[in-house]
Design a protein around this motif. Structure first.
Motif, PDB file in Angstrom:
ATOM      1  N   THR A  61       0.857  -1.182   0.000  1.00 35.57           N
ATOM      2  CA  THR A  61       0.000   0.000   0.000  1.00 35.57           C
ATOM      3  C   THR A  61       0.890   1.227   0.000  1.00 35.57           C
ATOM      4  OG1 THR A  61      -1.682  -1.176   1.262  1.00 35.57           O
ATOM      5  CG2 THR A  61      -1.822   1.219   1.226  1.00 35.57           C
ATOM      6  N   LEU A  62       0.714   2.064  -1.022  1.00 29.86           N
ATOM      7  CA  LEU A  62       1.475   3.302  -1.101  1.00 29.86           C
ATOM      8  C   LEU A  62       0.556   4.445  -0.714  1.00 29.86           C
ATOM      9  CD1 LEU A  62       3.277   2.742  -4.523  1.00 29.86           C
ATOM     10  CD2 LEU A  62       4.191   2.348  -2.236  1.00 29.86           C
ATOM     11  N   GLU A  63       0.984   5.215   0.240  1.00 29.60           N
ATOM     12  CA  GLU A  63       0.188   6.349   0.660  1.00 29.60           C
ATOM     13  C   GLU A  63       0.970   7.626   0.404  1.00 29.60           C
ATOM     14  OE1 GLU A  63      -1.377   6.074   4.588  1.00 29.60           O
ATOM     15  OE2 GLU A  63      -1.972   3.996   4.321  1.00 29.60           O
ATOM     16  N   THR A  64       0.323   8.535  -0.288  1.00 25.72           N
ATOM     17  CA  THR A  64       0.931   9.821  -0.577  1.00 25.72           C
ATOM     18  C   THR A  64      -0.178  10.834  -0.793  1.00 25.72           C
ATOM     19  OG1 THR A  64       2.477  11.006  -1.994  1.00 25.72           O
ATOM     20  CG2 THR A  64       1.066   9.399  -3.063  1.00 25.72           C
ATOM     21  N   LEU A  65       0.134  12.079  -0.670  1.00 27.79           N
ATOM     22  CA  LEU A  65      -0.833  13.138  -0.937  1.00 27.79           C
ATOM     23  C   LEU A  65      -0.767  13.489  -2.415  1.00 27.79           C
ATOM     24  CD1 LEU A  65      -0.292  15.475   2.130  1.00 27.79           C
ATOM     25  CD2 LEU A  65      -2.162  13.886   1.737  1.00 27.79           C
ATOM     26  N   ALA A  66      -1.870  13.369  -3.068  1.00 27.44           N
ATOM     27  CA  ALA A  66      -1.947  13.758  -4.470  1.00 27.44           C
ATOM     28  C   ALA A  66      -2.379  15.219  -4.537  1.00 27.44           C
ATOM     29  CB  ALA A  66      -2.949  12.880  -5.203  1.00 27.44           C
ATOM     30  N   PRO A  67      -1.886  15.955  -5.508  1.00 24.98           N
ATOM     31  CA  PRO A  67      -2.308  17.347  -5.633  1.00 24.98           C
ATOM     32  C   PRO A  67      -3.788  17.428  -5.979  1.00 24.98           C
ATOM     33  CG  PRO A  67      -0.998  16.685  -7.527  1.00 24.98           C
ATOM     34  CD  PRO A  67      -0.964  15.548  -6.556  1.00 24.98           C
ATOM     35  N   SER A  68      -4.392  18.540  -5.655  1.00 26.31           N
ATOM     36  CA  SER A  68      -5.787  18.769  -6.005  1.00 26.31           C
ATOM     37  C   SER A  68      -5.919  18.716  -7.524  1.00 26.31           C
ATOM     38  CB  SER A  68      -6.217  20.141  -5.482  1.00 26.31           C
ATOM     39  OG  SER A  68      -7.553  20.377  -5.802  1.00 26.31           O
ATOM     40  N   ALA A  69      -6.925  18.002  -8.010  1.00 26.69           N
ATOM     41  CA  ALA A  69      -7.048  17.816  -9.453  1.00 26.69           C
ATOM     42  C   ALA A  69      -8.499  17.632  -9.858  1.00 26.69           C
ATOM     43  CB  ALA A  69      -6.236  16.594  -9.886  1.00 26.69           C
ATOM     44  N   VAL A  70      -8.764  17.873 -11.129  1.00 24.04           N
ATOM     45  CA  VAL A  70     -10.059  17.605 -11.751  1.00 24.04           C
ATOM     46  C   VAL A  70      -9.888  16.339 -12.581  1.00 24.04           C
ATOM     47  CG1 VAL A  70     -11.765  18.452 -13.400  1.00 24.04           C
ATOM     48  CG2 VAL A  70     -10.653  20.060 -11.836  1.00 24.04           C
ATOM     49  N   LEU A  71     -10.756  15.351 -12.369  1.00 22.33           N
ATOM     50  CA  LEU A  71     -10.678  14.103 -13.127  1.00 22.33           C
ATOM     51  C   LEU A  71     -11.547  14.191 -14.375  1.00 22.33           C
ATOM     52  CD1 LEU A  71     -10.882  11.470 -10.256  1.00 22.33           C
ATOM     53  CD2 LEU A  71      -8.859  12.283 -11.456  1.00 22.33           C
ATOM     54  N   LEU A  72     -10.965  13.821 -15.501  1.00 18.51           N
ATOM     55  CA  LEU A  72     -11.673  13.827 -16.784  1.00 18.51           C
ATOM     56  C   LEU A  72     -11.416  12.511 -17.502  1.00 18.51           C
ATOM     57  CD1 LEU A  72     -10.740  17.371 -18.159  1.00 18.51           C
ATOM     58  CD2 LEU A  72     -12.913  16.675 -17.169  1.00 18.51           C
ATOM     59  N   PRO A  73     -12.351  12.109 -18.379  1.00 22.31           N
ATOM     60  CA  PRO A  73     -12.076  10.932 -19.205  1.00 22.31           C
ATOM     61  C   PRO A  73     -10.889  11.217 -20.124  1.00 22.31           C
ATOM     62  CG  PRO A  73     -14.343  11.685 -19.491  1.00 22.31           C
ATOM     63  CD  PRO A  73     -13.657  12.686 -18.640  1.00 22.31           C
ATOM     64  N   LYS A  74     -10.116  10.201 -20.423  1.00 27.03           N
ATOM     65  CA  LYS A  74      -8.960  10.377 -21.303  1.00 27.03           C
ATOM     66  C   LYS A  74      -9.355  10.949 -22.661  1.00 27.03           C
ATOM     67  CE  LYS A  74      -4.873   7.867 -20.559  1.00 27.03           C
ATOM     68  NZ  LYS A  74      -4.032   6.718 -20.768  1.00 27.03           N
ATOM     69  N   SER A  75     -10.566  10.645 -23.102  1.00 29.22           N
ATOM     70  CA  SER A  75     -11.025  11.120 -24.412  1.00 29.22           C
ATOM     71  C   SER A  75     -11.159  12.639 -24.475  1.00 29.22           C
ATOM     72  CB  SER A  75     -12.366  10.471 -24.763  1.00 29.22           C
ATOM     73  OG  SER A  75     -13.350  10.809 -23.798  1.00 29.22           O
ATOM     74  N   ALA A  76     -11.178  13.319 -23.330  1.00 34.86           N
ATOM     75  CA  ALA A  76     -11.300  14.775 -23.309  1.00 34.86           C
ATOM     76  C   ALA A  76      -9.981  15.474 -23.594  1.00 34.86           C
ATOM     77  CB  ALA A  76     -11.838  15.235 -21.952  1.00 34.86           C
ATOM     78  N   VAL A  77      -8.876  14.766 -23.446  1.00 33.66           N
ATOM     79  CA  VAL A  77      -7.549  15.377 -23.579  1.00 33.66           C
ATOM     80  C   VAL A  77      -7.036  15.218 -25.003  1.00 33.66           C
ATOM     81  CG1 VAL A  77      -5.178  15.330 -22.735  1.00 33.66           C
ATOM     82  CG2 VAL A  77      -7.064  14.918 -21.159  1.00 33.66           C
ATOM     83  N   VAL A  78      -6.550  16.320 -25.565  1.00 35.80           N
ATOM     84  CA  VAL A  78      -6.044  16.359 -26.939  1.00 35.80           C
ATOM     85  C   VAL A  78      -4.638  16.947 -26.901  1.00 35.80           C
ATOM     86  CG1 VAL A  78      -6.447  17.316 -29.251  1.00 35.80           C
ATOM     87  CG2 VAL A  78      -8.391  16.755 -27.792  1.00 35.80           C
ATOM     88  N   GLU A  79      -3.790  16.508 -27.814  1.00 37.06           N
ATOM     89  CA  GLU A  79      -2.462  17.099 -27.918  1.00 37.06           C
ATOM     90  C   GLU A  79      -2.348  17.808 -29.257  1.00 37.06           C
ATOM     91  OE1 GLU A  79       2.108  15.629 -27.752  1.00 37.06           O
ATOM     92  OE2 GLU A  79       0.711  14.801 -26.281  1.00 37.06           O
ATOM     93  N   ARG A  80      -1.962  19.076 -29.200  1.00 37.96           N
ATOM     94  CA  ARG A  80      -1.779  19.887 -30.404  1.00 37.96           C
ATOM     95  C   ARG A  80      -0.426  20.581 -30.328  1.00 37.96           C
ATOM     96  NH1 ARG A  80      -7.174  21.446 -32.416  1.00 37.96           N
ATOM     97  NH2 ARG A  80      -8.150  19.414 -32.619  1.00 37.96           N
ATOM     98  N   SER A  81       0.368  20.426 -31.348  1.00 39.82           N
ATOM     99  CA  SER A  81       1.694  21.047 -31.420  1.00 39.82           C
ATOM    100  C   SER A  81       2.515  20.774 -30.170  1.00 39.82           C
ATOM    101  CB  SER A  81       1.564  22.559 -31.647  1.00 39.82           C
ATOM    102  OG  SER A  81       0.875  22.822 -32.837  1.00 39.82           O
ATOM    103  N   GLY A  82       2.419  19.551 -29.666  1.00 39.17           N
ATOM    104  CA  GLY A  82       3.205  19.156 -28.516  1.00 39.17           C
ATOM    105  C   GLY A  82       2.693  19.654 -27.180  1.00 39.17           C
ATOM    106  N   ARG A  83       1.516  20.274 -27.165  1.00 37.70           N
ATOM    107  CA  ARG A  83       0.942  20.779 -25.915  1.00 37.70           C
ATOM    108  C   ARG A  83      -0.369  20.069 -25.630  1.00 37.70           C
ATOM    109  NH1 ARG A  83       1.376  27.030 -25.093  1.00 37.70           N
ATOM    110  NH2 ARG A  83       0.950  26.318 -22.988  1.00 37.70           N
ATOM    111  N   THR A  84      -0.634  19.855 -24.350  1.00 42.48           N
ATOM    112  CA  THR A  84      -1.832  19.143 -23.926  1.00 42.48           C
ATOM    113  C   THR A  84      -2.942  20.155 -23.654  1.00 42.48           C
ATOM    114  OG1 THR A  84      -0.396  17.502 -22.915  1.00 42.48           O
ATOM    115  CG2 THR A  84      -2.704  17.466 -22.265  1.00 42.48           C
ATOM    116  N   LEU A  85      -4.145  19.852 -24.145  1.00 41.05           N
ATOM    117  CA  LEU A  85      -5.262  20.772 -23.950  1.00 41.05           C
ATOM    118  C   LEU A  85      -6.574  20.018 -23.876  1.00 41.05           C
ATOM    119  CD1 LEU A  85      -6.950  21.384 -26.923  1.00 41.05           C
ATOM    120  CD2 LEU A  85      -4.635  22.103 -27.446  1.00 41.05           C
ATOM    121  N   VAL A  86      -7.585  20.715 -23.398  1.00 41.25           N
ATOM    122  CA  VAL A  86      -8.965  20.238 -23.446  1.00 41.25           C
ATOM    123  C   VAL A  86      -9.802  21.353 -24.054  1.00 41.25           C
ATOM    124  CG1 VAL A  86      -8.730  18.739 -21.427  1.00 41.25           C
ATOM    125  CG2 VAL A  86      -9.592  21.059 -21.128  1.00 41.25           C
ATOM    126  N   PHE A  87     -10.961  20.988 -24.557  1.00 41.47           N
ATOM    127  CA  PHE A  87     -11.889  21.979 -25.077  1.00 41.47           C
ATOM    128  C   PHE A  87     -12.980  22.209 -24.045  1.00 41.47           C
ATOM    129  CE2 PHE A  87      -9.961  20.693 -29.066  1.00 41.47           C
ATOM    130  CZ  PHE A  87      -9.817  21.915 -29.703  1.00 41.47           C
TER     131      PHE A  87
END
Length: 86
Positions: free
Chosen positions: A6-32
């Protein structure tokens, strides 16, 4: 021999999205994000913290409660007119 780890660590605050929402354009990660006022897709650069087979944790670039387009992002461009279907 079996071992349970069991690994326990504090994860940073984040918004969870489906992988299909993430797009890469010109080497940068973005969502619409969906702008309801103009009915347009607005791209927003994001920082991905962690990911698995289905979800990504966005640590910067999207706020909780913001409407994000989760499919069809590969065919969108900034300020594309979109229609929301339920």
């Amino acid at each position: 021999m079996n071992v349970n780890v069991t690994l326990e660590t504090l994860a940073p605050s984040a918004v969870l999205l489906p992988k299909s929402a993430v797009v890469e354009r010109s080497g940068r990660t973005l969502v619409f994000a969906y702008d309801a006022e103009s009915s347009r897709a607005k791209w927003q650069y994001v920082t991905v913290g962690f990911e698995n087979d289905e979800l990504v944790a966005i640590t910067e670039g999207v706020e909780a409660g913001q409407e994000v387009i989760v499919s069809g992002g590969f065919t969108l461009d900034h300020d594309s007119l979109v229609r929301v279907e339920e």
